[in-house]
Design a protein around this motif. Structure first.
Motif, PDB file in Angstrom:
ATOM      1  N   ARG A 127      62.223  63.926  74.630  1.00  0.00           N
ATOM      2  CA  ARG A 127      61.153  64.933  74.249  1.00  0.00           C
ATOM      3  C   ARG A 127      61.871  66.249  74.209  1.00  0.00           C
ATOM      4  NH1 ARG A 127      57.357  64.635  79.438  1.00  0.00           N
ATOM      5  NH2 ARG A 127      58.929  65.169  81.070  1.00  0.00           N
ATOM      6  N   GLY A 128      61.703  67.413  73.617  1.00  0.00           N
ATOM      7  CA  GLY A 128      62.300  68.591  73.818  1.00  0.00           C
ATOM      8  C   GLY A 128      63.371  68.552  73.047  1.00  0.00           C
ATOM      9  N   ILE A 129      64.206  69.684  73.933  1.00  0.00           N
ATOM     10  CA  ILE A 129      65.646  69.796  73.376  1.00  0.00           C
ATOM     11  C   ILE A 129      66.502  68.522  73.193  1.00  0.00           C
ATOM     12  CG2 ILE A 129      66.734  70.294  75.707  1.00  0.00           C
ATOM     13  CD1 ILE A 129      67.914  71.475  72.329  1.00  0.00           C
ATOM     14  N   GLY A 130      66.113  67.520  74.277  1.00  0.00           N
ATOM     15  CA  GLY A 130      66.898  66.368  74.257  1.00  0.00           C
ATOM     16  C   GLY A 130      66.525  65.431  73.040  1.00  0.00           C
ATOM     17  N   LEU A 131      65.172  65.309  72.588  1.00  0.00           N
ATOM     18  CA  LEU A 131      65.042  64.590  71.373  1.00  0.00           C
ATOM     19  C   LEU A 131      65.427  65.246  69.980  1.00  0.00           C
ATOM     20  CD1 LEU A 131      63.473  62.172  70.144  1.00  0.00           C
ATOM     21  CD2 LEU A 131      61.402  63.791  70.125  1.00  0.00           C
TER      22      LEU A 131
ATOM     23  N   ALA B  82      60.143  76.108  71.826  1.00  0.00           N
ATOM     24  CA  ALA B  82      58.422  75.667  71.848  1.00  0.00           C
ATOM     25  C   ALA B  82      58.552  74.229  71.912  1.00  0.00           C
ATOM     26  CB  ALA B  82      58.190  75.923  70.318  1.00  0.00           C
ATOM     27  N   THR B  83      58.465  73.875  73.639  1.00  0.00           N
ATOM     28  CA  THR B  83      58.364  72.436  74.001  1.00  0.00           C
ATOM     29  C   THR B  83      57.295  72.177  74.944  1.00  0.00           C
ATOM     30  OG1 THR B  83      59.894  72.843  75.697  1.00  0.00           O
ATOM     31  CG2 THR B  83      60.944  72.128  73.453  1.00  0.00           C
ATOM     32  N   GLU B  84      57.107  71.178  75.568  1.00  0.00           N
ATOM     33  CA  GLU B  84      56.047  71.436  76.660  1.00  0.00           C
ATOM     34  C   GLU B  84      56.568  71.473  78.155  1.00  0.00           C
ATOM     35  OE1 GLU B  84      54.882  67.275  76.581  1.00  0.00           O
ATOM     36  OE2 GLU B  84      54.395  67.199  74.594  1.00  0.00           O
TER      37      GLU B  84
ATOM     38  N   ASP C  88      61.663  76.091  67.862  1.00  0.00           N
ATOM     39  CA  ASP C  88      61.812  74.674  67.604  1.00  0.00           C
ATOM     40  C   ASP C  88      63.335  74.379  68.183  1.00  0.00           C
ATOM     41  OD1 ASP C  88      62.157  71.982  66.432  1.00  0.00           O
ATOM     42  OD2 ASP C  88      59.984  72.270  66.666  1.00  0.00           O
ATOM     43  N   PRO C  89      63.338  73.388  69.041  1.00  0.00           N
ATOM     44  CA  PRO C  89      64.603  73.038  69.548  1.00  0.00           C
ATOM     45  C   PRO C  89      65.636  72.710  68.400  1.00  0.00           C
ATOM     46  CG  PRO C  89      63.005  71.861  70.467  1.00  0.00           C
ATOM     47  CD  PRO C  89      62.231  72.694  69.742  1.00  0.00           C
ATOM     48  N   SER C  90      64.995  72.218  67.279  1.00  0.00           N
ATOM     49  CA  SER C  90      65.562  71.720  66.121  1.00  0.00           C
ATOM     50  C   SER C  90      66.500  72.755  65.425  1.00  0.00           C
ATOM     51  CB  SER C  90      64.827  70.874  65.010  1.00  0.00           C
ATOM     52  OG  SER C  90      63.846  72.054  64.461  1.00  0.00           O
ATOM     53  N   GLU C  91      65.820  73.766  65.652  1.00  0.00           N
ATOM     54  CA  GLU C  91      66.754  75.091  64.903  1.00  0.00           C
ATOM     55  C   GLU C  91      67.914  75.421  65.640  1.00  0.00           C
ATOM     56  OE1 GLU C  91      64.613  78.608  64.383  1.00  0.00           O
ATOM     57  OE2 GLU C  91      62.619  77.653  64.330  1.00  0.00           O
TER      58      GLU C  91
END
Length: 236
Positions: free
Chosen positions: A14-18, A172-174, A189-192
């Protein structure tokens, strides 16, 4: 595609790891994620998955020897947001165990086990560089890991292993909700930032900062250097 080898992301469900795992599929010949539970997205993308508790430190060396990553990214932390009186001791111990103690053991084992020339990255936080009353336990644990990395850099470099400290900014994660607060309205969003972060690791930078925290982190490091010089002078 430039093959960057074998990537292991600890805390990649999840989050940055995912986000990093998804981005890495186009860059690495093999991507493996460690987390407690395998989510549907990991299954859908057919990312290699290992179910393991981050805090089960007895398994760390065995896992690293099996996977033999050329790049290791540590994304696990436990946040606590609030006044120090808000939390019972068991919550504090759990936060410090995950965010500091288990993290430095992962780092120690990685330096001893990873192949020569490998890369390690660890996700830090702006809270590690500034005073934050509401993040006191989490921030102190993050700062402790940063100092540990400073202490072990030379040992790592002796084996050709580089460590990148990463400051992604507010994402923007949990994570914030799980910590007891809310994400900033400016969270991204971490994808950015996933691609830029992976490039920084590939280039073996000592630290990488997203545009969100760039000014604050650069000033903090300048102050670090000033105080370090003053401290060295006091020892003469």
């Amino acid at each position: 595609m430039i093959d960057r080898g074998n990537l292991l992301i600890v805390g990649g469900s999840r989050g940055i790891g995912l986000a990093l795992a998804i981005e890495a599929l186009a860059k690495y010949s093999r991507v493996t994620v460690i987390a407690r539970e395998e989510i549907d997205k990991i299954k859908e993308l057919k990312i290699n998955f290992i179910s393991q508790d981050f805090n089960d430190v007895e398994l760390i060396r065995h896992t690293l020897e099996i996977v033999q990553p050329s790049t290791l990214i540590l994304c696990v932390a436990q946040g606590l947001y609030g006044n120090i009186s808000d939390f019972p001791n068991d919550k504090v111990i759990s936060c410090v165990q995950t965010t500091y103690l288990s993290t430095i053991i992962w780092l120690k084992e990685a330096i001893l086990v990873l192949p020569v020339g490998s890369r390690i990255a660890w996700i830090s936080s702006l809270t590690a560089k500034i005073k934050s009353n509401n993040w006191s336990f989490y921030a102190s644990a993050k700062a402790g890991v940063e100092h540990f990395i400073r202490c072990i850099r030379e040992s790592a470099k002796d084996r050709g292993i580089d460590i990148t400290i990463c400051y992604p900014g507010c994402l923007a994660t949990e994570f914030h909700e799980r910590s007891g607060t809310q994400s900033s309205k400016d969270a991204i969003d971490p994808s950015e930032i996933a691609n830029d972060l992976l490039e920084a690791i590939d280039n073996r930078l000592e630290f990488w900062v997203s545009y969100l925290d760039k000014e604050a982190i650069e000033k903090a490091y300048q102050l670090d250097e000033i105080y370090q010089h003053k401290f060295k002078d006091s020892l003469k």
